[in-house]
Motif scaffolding. Structure first.
Motif, PDB file in Angstrom:
ATOM      1  N   GLU A 281      23.726   7.387  -6.139  1.00  0.00           N
ATOM      2  CA  GLU A 281      22.859   6.382  -6.249  1.00  0.00           C
ATOM      3  C   GLU A 281      21.543   6.774  -6.940  1.00  0.00           C
ATOM      4  O   GLU A 281      21.459   7.824  -7.155  1.00  0.00           O
ATOM      5  N   PRO A 282      20.993   5.776  -7.892  1.00  0.00           N
ATOM      6  CA  PRO A 282      19.870   6.370  -8.659  1.00  0.00           C
ATOM      7  C   PRO A 282      18.738   6.860  -7.856  1.00  0.00           C
ATOM      8  O   PRO A 282      18.592   6.523  -6.750  1.00  0.00           O
ATOM      9  N   ALA A 283      18.267   8.014  -8.300  1.00  0.00           N
ATOM     10  CA  ALA A 283      17.354   8.922  -7.832  1.00  0.00           C
ATOM     11  C   ALA A 283      16.013   8.189  -8.282  1.00  0.00           C
ATOM     12  O   ALA A 283      15.614   7.377  -9.003  1.00  0.00           O
ATOM     13  N   VAL A 284      15.006   8.457  -6.972  1.00  0.00           N
ATOM     14  CA  VAL A 284      13.653   7.793  -7.196  1.00  0.00           C
ATOM     15  C   VAL A 284      13.002   8.373  -8.800  1.00  0.00           C
ATOM     16  O   VAL A 284      13.083   9.495  -9.197  1.00  0.00           O
ATOM     17  N   SER A 285      12.653   7.507  -9.607  1.00  0.00           N
ATOM     18  CA  SER A 285      11.969   7.844 -10.869  1.00  0.00           C
ATOM     19  C   SER A 285      10.758   8.613 -10.604  1.00  0.00           C
ATOM     20  O   SER A 285       9.737   8.291  -9.957  1.00  0.00           O
ATOM     21  N   ILE A 286      10.908   9.812 -11.345  1.00  0.00           N
ATOM     22  CA  ILE A 286       9.529  10.784 -11.362  1.00  0.00           C
ATOM     23  C   ILE A 286       9.290  11.063 -12.736  1.00  0.00           C
ATOM     24  O   ILE A 286      10.155  11.297 -13.674  1.00  0.00           O
TER      25      ILE A 286
ATOM     26  N   ALA B 208      12.643  17.066 -10.503  1.00  0.00           N
ATOM     27  CA  ALA B 208      11.606  17.249 -11.451  1.00  0.00           C
ATOM     28  C   ALA B 208      10.306  17.788 -10.430  1.00  0.00           C
ATOM     29  O   ALA B 208      10.179  17.557  -9.753  1.00  0.00           O
ATOM     30  N   PRO B 209       9.383  18.196 -11.335  1.00  0.00           N
ATOM     31  CA  PRO B 209       8.213  18.521 -10.722  1.00  0.00           C
ATOM     32  C   PRO B 209       7.481  17.405 -10.097  1.00  0.00           C
ATOM     33  O   PRO B 209       7.462  16.439 -10.646  1.00  0.00           O
ATOM     34  N   GLY B 210       6.959  17.762  -8.699  1.00  0.00           N
ATOM     35  CA  GLY B 210       6.416  16.345  -7.944  1.00  0.00           C
ATOM     36  C   GLY B 210       7.664  15.726  -7.096  1.00  0.00           C
ATOM     37  O   GLY B 210       7.407  15.070  -6.335  1.00  0.00           O
ATOM     38  N   ALA B 211       8.825  16.261  -7.364  1.00  0.00           N
ATOM     39  CA  ALA B 211      10.017  15.611  -6.149  1.00  0.00           C
ATOM     40  C   ALA B 211       9.598  16.187  -4.964  1.00  0.00           C
ATOM     41  O   ALA B 211       8.949  17.191  -4.636  1.00  0.00           O
ATOM     42  N   GLU B 212      10.066  15.573  -3.737  1.00  0.00           N
ATOM     43  CA  GLU B 212       9.749  15.810  -2.464  1.00  0.00           C
ATOM     44  C   GLU B 212      10.443  17.079  -1.994  1.00  0.00           C
ATOM     45  O   GLU B 212      10.289  17.753  -0.815  1.00  0.00           O
ATOM     46  N   GLU B 213      11.755  17.302  -2.676  1.00  0.00           N
ATOM     47  CA  GLU B 213      12.101  18.765  -2.298  1.00  0.00           C
ATOM     48  C   GLU B 213      12.997  19.244  -3.269  1.00  0.00           C
ATOM     49  O   GLU B 213      13.457  18.595  -4.544  1.00  0.00           O
TER      50      GLU B 213
END
Length: 223
Positions: A71-76, A121-126
């Protein structure tokens, strides 16, 4: 500008990194029914062939299948610059992938770092966001060679393509022998969010035509 020696372009992740790349991309099919273990008795009449339109019931339970495409990841927003306070480390950041030999691909120049684009990416939640760059060229040491001396608490700044700025505080620096580099830990996609800056270090091994270690700075996000 002199290009770095090919032997000094390697950040090894080993088989663990290769395994991480293919995770989530495998699909499996339903198994065929078991073949009979013996022939029916000779006296038994042959069963009539089912009607072409008749439904064939089955007792097999449905098999859950992993999707072939995750599933597509949240865009960061992707990182475009990294700076380490109090050092000369100030690099443009570009996306990087994996070379055919399983090593993380780095830019062929001295002014850029690679962000491992298959991970967080930097800013990801985990998970760990990995940025890596060359330690030297054939003729000079580069600013990131000072990574090994960065003290805990040093501020690391990441600028993203949308202009937003993230701040991290260094937790510590590890020297990890390349032959024992734990790819799952360095390229972790779960757990507390961390930024990891990586370069080569330690002794130059003539026989291997490579450095002995990877130098890894780990930093935690700060508000």
């Amino acid at each position: 500008m002199t290009r770095p020696a090919p032997s000094r372009r390697r950040l090894w992740a080993g088989a663990a990194l290769a395994a991480a790349l293919v995770a989530g991309s495998t699909a499996c099919g339903q198994e065929a029914a078991d073949e009979p273990t013996s022939a029916p008795p000779a006296a038994a009449p042959a069963s009539p062939a089912p009607s072409p339109t008749a439904a064939t019931p089955t007792a097999a339970a449905p098999i859950d299948i992993r999707p072939a495409v995750p599933e597509p990841a949240v865009s960061i927003p992707r990182p475009v610059r990294v700076q380490v306070e109090g050092t000369g480390i100030d690099l443009e950041v570009i996306p990087g992938g994996v070379e055919a030999n399983g090593a993380m691909a780095l830019p062929d120049n001295h002014d850029q770092a690679a962000w491992y684009r298959y991970g967080p990416a930097p800013g990801a939640e985990e998970g760990s966001s990995v940025l890596a760059a060359h330690v030297d060229s054939r003729t000079e040491q580069l600013p990131i060679a000072g990574l090994k001396d960065v003290p805990a608490g040093t501020v690391v700044t990441v600028t993203r393509e949308d202009g937003s700025v993230l701040r991290y505080a260094a937790e510590g620096v590890d020297h990890i022998a390349k032959k024992s580099l734990d790819g799952h830990r360095l390229f972790d996609r779960t757990g507390e969010p961390r930024l990891k800056l990586v370069t080569c270090g330690g002794q130059w091994l003539e026989a291997q035509d490579d450095y002995e270690d990877n130098v890894v700075l780990t930093a935690a996000p700060v508000s």
